[in-house]
Design a protein around this motif. Structure first.
Motif, mmCIF file in Angstrom:
data_model
loop_
_atom_site.group_PDB
_atom_site.id
_atom_site.type_symbol
_atom_site.label_atom_id
_atom_site.label_comp_id
_atom_site.label_asym_id
_atom_site.label_seq_id
_atom_site.Cartn_x
_atom_site.Cartn_y
_atom_site.Cartn_z
ATOM 1 N N VAL A 21 61.666 81.810 40.337
ATOM 2 C CA VAL A 21 60.819 80.616 40.423
ATOM 3 C C VAL A 21 60.984 79.931 41.778
ATOM 4 O O VAL A 21 60.006 79.435 42.349
ATOM 5 C CB VAL A 21 61.054 79.656 39.231
ATOM 6 C CG1 VAL A 21 62.336 78.870 39.371
ATOM 7 C CG2 VAL A 21 59.867 78.728 39.054
ATOM 8 N N THR A 35 52.304 80.528 39.849
ATOM 9 C CA THR A 35 53.643 80.981 39.487
ATOM 10 C C THR A 35 53.724 81.285 37.995
ATOM 11 O O THR A 35 54.282 82.309 37.588
ATOM 12 C CB THR A 35 54.694 79.926 39.885
ATOM 13 O OG1 THR A 35 54.581 79.673 41.283
ATOM 14 C CG2 THR A 35 56.105 80.388 39.564
ATOM 15 N N VAL A 46 57.624 76.582 34.113
ATOM 16 C CA VAL A 46 57.806 76.710 35.564
ATOM 17 C C VAL A 46 58.433 75.430 36.114
ATOM 18 O O VAL A 46 59.411 75.473 36.866
ATOM 19 C CB VAL A 46 56.472 77.010 36.284
ATOM 20 C CG1 VAL A 46 56.631 76.911 37.797
ATOM 21 C CG2 VAL A 46 55.947 78.384 35.890
#
Length: 72
Positions: A21, A35, A46
């Motif tokens: 991440v 993402t 996330v």
């Protein structure tokens, strides 16, 4: 240069999900949505994982700085 080395040392100490991440959000500069899509996570995961990863990375960098002071 030494700052970058310290960053990579700290990243190497993170668990894979934290490392991923941080790489996608901070290094590749992808959005939260992008993402989430890449990692097959929801956007909230996330955000939460990034927050935890940043905190852990700071702790790791602090520890690395005191264990290997010549790197800084």
């Amino acid at each position: 240069m030494e700052e970058v080395r310290g960053l990579y040392i700290a990243l190497g100490k993170l668990k894979p999900s934290y490392r991923e991440v941080i790489i996608w959000r901070k290094i590749e500069e992808l959005s939260i949505k992008e993402t989430a899509e890449i990692l097959s996570w929801n956007e909230e995961k996330v955000k939460n994982t990034l927050r935890r990863a940043n905190a852990r990375a700071k702790t790791n960098r602090y520890r690395t700085k005191h264990i290997y002071p010549s790197h800084y």
